[in-house]
Design a protein around this motif. Sequence first.
Motif, PDB file in Angstrom:
ATOM      1  N   SER A 159     -11.287 -68.461  -1.516  1.00 18.45           N
ATOM      2  CA  SER A 159     -10.457 -67.227  -2.354  1.00 18.45           C
ATOM      3  C   SER A 159      -9.119 -68.372  -2.130  1.00 18.45           C
ATOM      4  CB  SER A 159      -9.970 -66.303  -1.325  1.00 18.45           C
ATOM      5  OG  SER A 159     -11.177 -65.376  -0.662  1.00 18.45           O
ATOM      6  N   LEU A 160      -8.488 -68.268  -1.013  1.00 19.81           N
ATOM      7  CA  LEU A 160      -7.275 -69.573  -0.800  1.00 19.81           C
ATOM      8  C   LEU A 160      -7.444 -71.055  -2.138  1.00 19.81           C
ATOM      9  CD1 LEU A 160      -4.376 -70.653  -0.091  1.00 19.81           C
ATOM     10  CD2 LEU A 160      -5.639 -72.001   1.664  1.00 19.81           C
ATOM     11  N   ASP A 161      -8.335 -72.174  -2.591  1.00 17.55           N
ATOM     12  CA  ASP A 161      -8.858 -72.643  -3.257  1.00 17.55           C
ATOM     13  C   ASP A 161      -8.752 -71.509  -4.369  1.00 17.55           C
ATOM     14  OD1 ASP A 161      -9.900 -75.440  -4.020  1.00 17.55           O
ATOM     15  OD2 ASP A 161     -11.334 -74.638  -4.776  1.00 17.55           O
ATOM     16  N   LEU A 162      -8.920 -70.587  -4.795  1.00 15.01           N
ATOM     17  CA  LEU A 162      -9.057 -69.961  -6.028  1.00 15.01           C
ATOM     18  C   LEU A 162      -8.087 -69.755  -5.918  1.00 15.01           C
ATOM     19  CD1 LEU A 162     -11.298 -69.379  -8.381  1.00 15.01           C
ATOM     20  CD2 LEU A 162     -10.804 -66.860  -7.085  1.00 15.01           C
ATOM     21  N   VAL A 163      -7.247 -68.831  -5.684  1.00 13.83           N
ATOM     22  CA  VAL A 163      -5.514 -69.227  -5.673  1.00 13.83           C
ATOM     23  C   VAL A 163      -4.790 -70.265  -6.082  1.00 13.83           C
ATOM     24  CG1 VAL A 163      -3.154 -67.738  -5.135  1.00 13.83           C
ATOM     25  CG2 VAL A 163      -5.578 -66.616  -4.329  1.00 13.83           C
ATOM     26  N   ALA A 164      -5.165 -71.112  -5.502  1.00 14.43           N
ATOM     27  CA  ALA A 164      -4.819 -72.311  -5.507  1.00 14.43           C
ATOM     28  C   ALA A 164      -4.455 -73.280  -7.258  1.00 14.43           C
ATOM     29  CB  ALA A 164      -4.290 -73.799  -4.718  1.00 14.43           C
ATOM     30  N   LYS A 165      -6.168 -72.926  -6.843  1.00 16.27           N
ATOM     31  CA  LYS A 165      -6.440 -73.258  -8.630  1.00 16.27           C
ATOM     32  C   LYS A 165      -6.021 -72.946  -9.904  1.00 16.27           C
ATOM     33  CE  LYS A 165     -10.769 -75.530  -7.185  1.00 16.27           C
ATOM     34  NZ  LYS A 165     -12.131 -75.286  -7.509  1.00 16.27           N
ATOM     35  N   GLY A 166      -5.095 -71.637  -9.952  1.00 18.28           N
ATOM     36  CA  GLY A 166      -4.590 -70.504 -10.568  1.00 18.28           C
ATOM     37  C   GLY A 166      -3.627 -70.901 -10.636  1.00 18.28           C
ATOM     38  N   LEU A 167      -2.193 -71.237  -9.570  1.00 24.54           N
ATOM     39  CA  LEU A 167      -1.587 -71.495  -9.529  1.00 24.54           C
ATOM     40  C   LEU A 167      -1.229 -72.436 -10.255  1.00 24.54           C
ATOM     41  CD1 LEU A 167       1.382 -71.198  -8.308  1.00 24.54           C
ATOM     42  CD2 LEU A 167       0.285 -72.114  -6.224  1.00 24.54           C
ATOM     43  N   ALA A 168      -1.878 -74.059  -9.958  1.00 20.36           N
ATOM     44  CA  ALA A 168      -2.245 -74.450 -10.923  1.00 20.36           C
ATOM     45  C   ALA A 168      -2.463 -75.339 -12.040  1.00 20.36           C
ATOM     46  CB  ALA A 168      -2.394 -76.171  -9.922  1.00 20.36           C
ATOM     47  N   ARG A 169      -2.612 -73.952 -12.587  1.00 21.43           N
ATOM     48  CA  ARG A 169      -2.979 -73.432 -14.117  1.00 21.43           C
ATOM     49  C   ARG A 169      -1.555 -72.963 -15.099  1.00 21.43           C
ATOM     50  NH1 ARG A 169      -8.100 -74.557 -16.649  1.00 21.43           N
ATOM     51  NH2 ARG A 169      -7.156 -72.828 -18.327  1.00 21.43           N
ATOM     52  N   LEU A 170      -1.095 -72.511 -13.945  1.00 15.30           N
ATOM     53  CA  LEU A 170       0.343 -72.176 -15.158  1.00 15.30           C
ATOM     54  C   LEU A 170       0.786 -73.082 -15.350  1.00 15.30           C
ATOM     55  CD1 LEU A 170       1.705 -69.180 -12.097  1.00 15.30           C
ATOM     56  CD2 LEU A 170       0.168 -69.215 -14.317  1.00 15.30           C
ATOM     57  N   ASP A 171       1.821 -72.493 -16.749  1.00 16.89           N
ATOM     58  CA  ASP A 171       2.800 -73.210 -17.623  1.00 16.89           C
ATOM     59  C   ASP A 171       3.161 -72.497 -18.326  1.00 16.89           C
ATOM     60  OD1 ASP A 171       1.140 -72.203 -19.664  1.00 16.89           O
ATOM     61  OD2 ASP A 171       0.797 -74.078 -20.768  1.00 16.89           O
ATOM     62  N   THR A 172       3.293 -70.824 -17.892  1.00 14.24           N
ATOM     63  CA  THR A 172       4.664 -69.548 -18.636  1.00 14.24           C
ATOM     64  C   THR A 172       4.509 -68.690 -17.415  1.00 14.24           C
ATOM     65  OG1 THR A 172       2.333 -69.102 -19.690  1.00 14.24           O
ATOM     66  CG2 THR A 172       3.923 -70.297 -21.286  1.00 14.24           C
ATOM     67  N   LEU A 173       6.038 -67.761 -17.620  1.00 15.16           N
ATOM     68  CA  LEU A 173       5.620 -67.068 -17.116  1.00 15.16           C
ATOM     69  C   LEU A 173       6.562 -66.095 -17.484  1.00 15.16           C
ATOM     70  CD1 LEU A 173       4.727 -66.037 -14.469  1.00 15.16           C
ATOM     71  CD2 LEU A 173       6.697 -67.275 -13.167  1.00 15.16           C
ATOM     72  N   GLY A 174       6.349 -64.752 -16.834  1.00 20.24           N
ATOM     73  CA  GLY A 174       7.505 -63.772 -17.887  1.00 20.24           C
ATOM     74  C   GLY A 174       6.939 -63.534 -19.515  1.00 20.24           C
ATOM     75  N   ALA A 175       7.933 -62.818 -19.776  1.00 22.61           N
ATOM     76  CA  ALA A 175       8.205 -62.120 -21.102  1.00 22.61           C
ATOM     77  C   ALA A 175       8.623 -62.851 -22.102  1.00 22.61           C
ATOM     78  CB  ALA A 175       8.495 -60.949 -21.050  1.00 22.61           C
ATOM     79  N   ARG A 176       8.298 -62.274 -23.636  1.00 22.79           N
ATOM     80  CA  ARG A 176       8.778 -62.931 -24.365  1.00 22.79           C
ATOM     81  C   ARG A 176       8.490 -64.999 -24.761  1.00 22.79           C
ATOM     82  NH1 ARG A 176      11.885 -58.979 -23.292  1.00 22.79           N
ATOM     83  NH2 ARG A 176      12.522 -57.510 -24.344  1.00 22.79           N
ATOM     84  N   THR A 177       7.053 -65.018 -23.710  1.00 22.03           N
ATOM     85  CA  THR A 177       7.256 -66.371 -24.135  1.00 22.03           C
ATOM     86  C   THR A 177       7.005 -66.903 -25.421  1.00 22.03           C
ATOM     87  OG1 THR A 177       3.882 -66.013 -23.495  1.00 22.03           O
ATOM     88  CG2 THR A 177       5.892 -66.444 -21.908  1.00 22.03           C
ATOM     89  N   ARG A 178       6.147 -65.622 -26.467  1.00 20.81           N
ATOM     90  CA  ARG A 178       5.826 -66.735 -27.804  1.00 20.81           C
ATOM     91  C   ARG A 178       7.176 -66.842 -28.750  1.00 20.81           C
ATOM     92  NH1 ARG A 178       2.537 -62.132 -30.736  1.00 20.81           N
ATOM     93  NH2 ARG A 178       3.739 -60.621 -29.370  1.00 20.81           N
ATOM     94  N   ARG A 179       9.033 -66.784 -27.852  1.00 22.07           N
ATOM     95  CA  ARG A 179       9.577 -66.655 -28.308  1.00 22.07           C
ATOM     96  C   ARG A 179      10.589 -67.901 -28.009  1.00 22.07           C
ATOM     97  NH1 ARG A 179      12.549 -63.383 -31.422  1.00 22.07           N
ATOM     98  NH2 ARG A 179      12.011 -61.435 -31.371  1.00 22.07           N
ATOM     99  N   GLY A 180       9.257 -68.542 -26.884  1.00 26.25           N
ATOM    100  CA  GLY A 180      10.364 -70.277 -26.062  1.00 26.25           C
ATOM    101  C   GLY A 180      10.636 -69.833 -24.275  1.00 26.25           C
ATOM    102  N   TYR A 181      10.272 -68.804 -24.086  1.00 26.14           N
ATOM    103  CA  TYR A 181      10.733 -68.279 -22.542  1.00 26.14           C
ATOM    104  C   TYR A 181       9.805 -69.191 -21.769  1.00 26.14           C
ATOM    105  CZ  TYR A 181      14.617 -65.857 -24.686  1.00 26.14           C
ATOM    106  OH  TYR A 181      16.088 -65.123 -25.361  1.00 26.14           O
ATOM    107  N   GLY A 182      10.122 -69.123 -20.220  1.00 28.51           N
ATOM    108  CA  GLY A 182       9.594 -69.024 -19.351  1.00 28.51           C
ATOM    109  C   GLY A 182       7.751 -70.014 -20.201  1.00 28.51           C
ATOM    110  N   ARG A 183       8.465 -70.839 -20.152  1.00 25.97           N
ATOM    111  CA  ARG A 183       8.061 -72.404 -19.135  1.00 25.97           C
ATOM    112  C   ARG A 183       8.428 -73.011 -19.110  1.00 25.97           C
ATOM    113  NH1 ARG A 183       8.667 -76.401 -22.549  1.00 25.97           N
ATOM    114  NH2 ARG A 183      10.427 -76.291 -23.386  1.00 25.97           N
ATOM    115  N   ILE A 184       6.990 -73.401 -17.612  1.00 29.93           N
ATOM    116  CA  ILE A 184       7.080 -73.937 -16.037  1.00 29.93           C
ATOM    117  C   ILE A 184       6.384 -74.783 -16.022  1.00 29.93           C
ATOM    118  CG2 ILE A 184       7.948 -70.982 -15.390  1.00 29.93           C
ATOM    119  CD1 ILE A 184       5.147 -70.702 -14.274  1.00 29.93           C
TER     120      ILE A 184
END
Length: 181
Positions: free
Chosen positions: A145-170
Amino acid sequence: MNHALDYLLVLLSDLHVGTGIPGGGFDDRVARDAAGTPIVPATAIKGAIRDALVAAGVPSDALTRPFGKEDGDGGVVWFSDAECLDCTVGSRSHVALGEGRTTRRGSLVEIETIQRLVRKGTNWHPVVFRGYIDFLPGIPPDAKSLDLVAKGLARLDTLGARTRRGYGRIAVAILHEGQAA
């Protein structure tokens, strides 16, 4: 305290993780803790990680143990709110588009955002949030479970609302990955 995962979220663009509640002259305010400090709520992080894993083709039955059922029931992994270490809150205005991508009278929207840079002295630094992921109390650590969550966390490149407007790149930095519960 030692957590299963400690991580940082570094803002690459302004961020809007809102409450959906207007106030203070804004159509949507950023989420905050009880002291008024901007946060990324645990539910937003959990959902973004789950969505990243689904997009990567992970079968939904593999997500049930760490995340619980899609209706929000269960799951053995606990997510903290990600706390802003040093933030500047600003605002952005844009036109809300209706059906057919057309504007209408009164469609100007003002939202609060967490600005991607904060000034320290004469220099500008990126805004960073810190969060923790662990197993629920009484649940033995589960490497799969921890490995799966860590892999998902590492894949994040956007977060939050309005990402199509350029917000939330991380960018995500995992500081510690272990088995602590």
